[in-house]
Design a protein around this motif. Structure first.
Motif, PDB file in Angstrom:
ATOM      1  N   ASN A 125       0.830  -1.203   0.000  1.00  0.00           N
ATOM      2  CA  ASN A 125       0.000   0.000   0.000  1.00  0.00           C
ATOM      3  C   ASN A 125       0.866   1.256   0.000  1.00  0.00           C
ATOM      4  N   ARG A 126       1.903   1.236   0.801  1.00  0.00           N
ATOM      5  CA  ARG A 126       2.791   2.393   0.907  1.00  0.00           C
ATOM      6  C   ARG A 126       3.521   2.652  -0.414  1.00  0.00           C
ATOM      7  N   ILE A 127       4.142   1.614  -0.975  1.00  0.00           N
ATOM      8  CA  ILE A 127       4.922   1.838  -2.196  1.00  0.00           C
ATOM      9  C   ILE A 127       4.052   1.897  -3.442  1.00  0.00           C
ATOM     10  N   GLY A 128       2.774   1.553  -3.299  1.00  0.00           N
ATOM     11  CA  GLY A 128       1.849   1.682  -4.413  1.00  0.00           C
ATOM     12  C   GLY A 128       1.226   3.071  -4.493  1.00  0.00           C
ATOM     13  N   ASP A 129       1.494   3.901  -3.520  1.00  0.00           N
ATOM     14  CA  ASP A 129       0.987   5.269  -3.487  1.00  0.00           C
ATOM     15  C   ASP A 129       1.737   6.113  -4.517  1.00  0.00           C
ATOM     16  N   LYS A 130       1.015   6.909  -5.293  1.00  0.00           N
ATOM     17  CA  LYS A 130       1.661   7.702  -6.349  1.00  0.00           C
ATOM     18  C   LYS A 130       2.727   8.627  -5.791  1.00  0.00           C
ATOM     19  N   TRP A 131       2.465   9.236  -4.628  1.00  0.00           N
ATOM     20  CA  TRP A 131       3.450  10.164  -4.079  1.00  0.00           C
ATOM     21  C   TRP A 131       4.704   9.417  -3.642  1.00  0.00           C
ATOM     22  N   ALA A 132       4.543   8.267  -3.027  1.00  0.00           N
ATOM     23  CA  ALA A 132       5.708   7.479  -2.602  1.00  0.00           C
ATOM     24  C   ALA A 132       6.539   7.069  -3.810  1.00  0.00           C
ATOM     25  N   LEU A 133       5.876   6.617  -4.870  1.00  0.00           N
ATOM     26  CA  LEU A 133       6.603   6.235  -6.086  1.00  0.00           C
ATOM     27  C   LEU A 133       7.386   7.410  -6.645  1.00  0.00           C
ATOM     28  N   LEU A 134       6.763   8.572  -6.694  1.00  0.00           N
ATOM     29  CA  LEU A 134       7.442   9.744  -7.246  1.00  0.00           C
ATOM     30  C   LEU A 134       8.604  10.197  -6.365  1.00  0.00           C
ATOM     31  N   ILE A 135       8.433  10.136  -5.063  1.00  0.00           N
ATOM     32  CA  ILE A 135       9.526  10.508  -4.145  1.00  0.00           C
ATOM     33  C   ILE A 135      10.692   9.536  -4.287  1.00  0.00           C
ATOM     34  N   THR A 144       6.920   4.191 -12.763  1.00  0.00           N
ATOM     35  CA  THR A 144       6.649   5.606 -13.001  1.00  0.00           C
ATOM     36  C   THR A 144       6.862   5.972 -14.463  1.00  0.00           C
ATOM     37  N   HIS A 145       7.903   5.455 -15.053  1.00  0.00           N
ATOM     38  CA  HIS A 145       8.199   5.829 -16.431  1.00  0.00           C
ATOM     39  C   HIS A 145       7.401   4.992 -17.436  1.00  0.00           C
ATOM     40  N   TRP A 146       6.878   3.841 -17.012  1.00  0.00           N
ATOM     41  CA  TRP A 146       5.949   3.093 -17.857  1.00  0.00           C
ATOM     42  C   TRP A 146       4.742   3.973 -18.150  1.00  0.00           C
ATOM     43  N   ALA A 147       4.260   4.668 -17.125  1.00  0.00           N
ATOM     44  CA  ALA A 147       3.098   5.540 -17.292  1.00  0.00           C
ATOM     45  C   ALA A 147       3.382   6.625 -18.332  1.00  0.00           C
ATOM     46  N   GLU A 148       4.575   7.192 -18.291  1.00  0.00           N
ATOM     47  CA  GLU A 148       4.939   8.211 -19.289  1.00  0.00           C
ATOM     48  C   GLU A 148       4.969   7.626 -20.698  1.00  0.00           C
ATOM     49  N   GLN A 149       5.545   6.457 -20.817  1.00  0.00           N
ATOM     50  CA  GLN A 149       5.737   5.839 -22.130  1.00  0.00           C
ATOM     51  C   GLN A 149       4.440   5.319 -22.747  1.00  0.00           C
ATOM     52  N   HIS A 150       3.465   4.971 -21.916  1.00  0.00           N
ATOM     53  CA  HIS A 150       2.253   4.329 -22.427  1.00  0.00           C
ATOM     54  C   HIS A 150       0.977   5.141 -22.209  1.00  0.00           C
ATOM     55  N   MET A 151       1.120   6.398 -21.812  1.00  0.00           N
ATOM     56  CA  MET A 151      -0.057   7.195 -21.504  1.00  0.00           C
ATOM     57  C   MET A 151      -0.957   7.394 -22.713  1.00  0.00           C
ATOM     58  N   GLU A 152      -0.394   7.597 -23.879  1.00  0.00           N
ATOM     59  CA  GLU A 152      -1.234   7.767 -25.076  1.00  0.00           C
ATOM     60  C   GLU A 152      -2.084   6.526 -25.326  1.00  0.00           C
ATOM     61  N   GLU A 153      -1.497   5.357 -25.174  1.00  0.00           N
ATOM     62  CA  GLU A 153      -2.249   4.113 -25.372  1.00  0.00           C
ATOM     63  C   GLU A 153      -3.357   3.965 -24.339  1.00  0.00           C
ATOM     64  N   VAL A 154      -3.062   4.346 -23.123  1.00  0.00           N
ATOM     65  CA  VAL A 154      -4.066   4.273 -22.060  1.00  0.00           C
ATOM     66  C   VAL A 154      -5.212   5.241 -22.363  1.00  0.00           C
ATOM     67  N   GLN A 155      -4.864   6.438 -22.766  1.00  0.00           N
ATOM     68  CA  GLN A 155      -5.903   7.418 -23.090  1.00  0.00           C
ATOM     69  C   GLN A 155      -6.769   6.952 -24.262  1.00  0.00           C
ATOM     70  N   GLU A 156      -6.146   6.362 -25.279  1.00  0.00           N
ATOM     71  CA  GLU A 156      -6.911   5.825 -26.414  1.00  0.00           C
ATOM     72  C   GLU A 156      -7.853   4.716 -25.956  1.00  0.00           C
ATOM     73  N   ALA A 157      -7.365   3.841 -25.098  1.00  0.00           N
ATOM     74  CA  ALA A 157      -8.197   2.759 -24.575  1.00  0.00           C
ATOM     75  C   ALA A 157      -9.365   3.325 -23.768  1.00  0.00           C
ATOM     76  N   GLN A 158      -9.114   4.350 -22.989  1.00  0.00           N
ATOM     77  CA  GLN A 158     -10.176   4.972 -22.202  1.00  0.00           C
ATOM     78  C   GLN A 158     -11.248   5.568 -23.107  1.00  0.00           C
ATOM     79  N   LEU A 159     -10.817   6.237 -24.180  1.00  0.00           N
ATOM     80  CA  LEU A 159     -11.781   6.817 -25.127  1.00  0.00           C
ATOM     81  C   LEU A 159     -12.622   5.727 -25.791  1.00  0.00           C
ATOM     82  N   ARG A 160     -11.969   4.625 -26.197  1.00  0.00           N
ATOM     83  CA  ARG A 160     -12.713   3.511 -26.794  1.00  0.00           C
ATOM     84  C   ARG A 160     -13.717   2.941 -25.805  1.00  0.00           C
TER      85      ARG A 160
END
Length: 127
Positions: A23-33, A103-119
């Motif tokens: 739970n702790r390391i799955g938190d977005k802020w913890a990952l970014l820190i 963290t960087h997976w999210a950067e690299q695949h955000m366009e694909e995620v957004q396209e999937a969300q729109l679909r």
């Protein structure tokens, strides 16, 4: 399925203490820190400037939790004014590759995620 490295802990068991750590390391802020500290120690203000949108209160709390878990080291330098630096412990460093991957997976695949969300959203509206 990979073998379990420590038989006393089972992440799938409801009351296993590993759940708290996940739970702790799955938190977005913890990952970014943790990712921010991957390149070396940093002062509180530097971390806060680097991580857009994090409040002083949240940054302080997450750093305390990461320190408590043995992932971050807080070093106080006796200067005027007092300087405090945060760095990864050796245990925290064992997480850096996994954290950077997430963290960087999210950067690299955000366009694909957004396209999937729109679909997906389009199907919900149409159907």
């Amino acid at each position: 399925m990979p073998s379990r490295p420590h038989p006393a802990f089972d992440v799938y068991a409801q009351n296993c203490p590993t759940r708290m750590v996940l739970n702790r390391i799955g938190d977005k802020w913890a990952l970014l820190i943790l990712d921010c500290l991957r390149d070396g120690s940093a002062r509180f203000s530097v971390i806060r400037r680097k991580i857009g949108g994090i409040s002083q209160k949240v940054l302080s709390q997450v750093l305390k939790n990461l320190e408590r878990d043995g992932l971050v080291l807080r070093t106080v330098h006796a200067t005027v004014p007092v300087a405090v630096e945060y760095s990864l412990t050796s245990l925290g460093e064992t997480l850096t590759q996994a954290v950077a991957s997430l963290t960087h997976w999210a950067e690299q695949h955000m366009e694909e995620v957004q396209e999937a969300q729109l679909r997906y959203d389009g199907k919900r509206i149409d159907g």
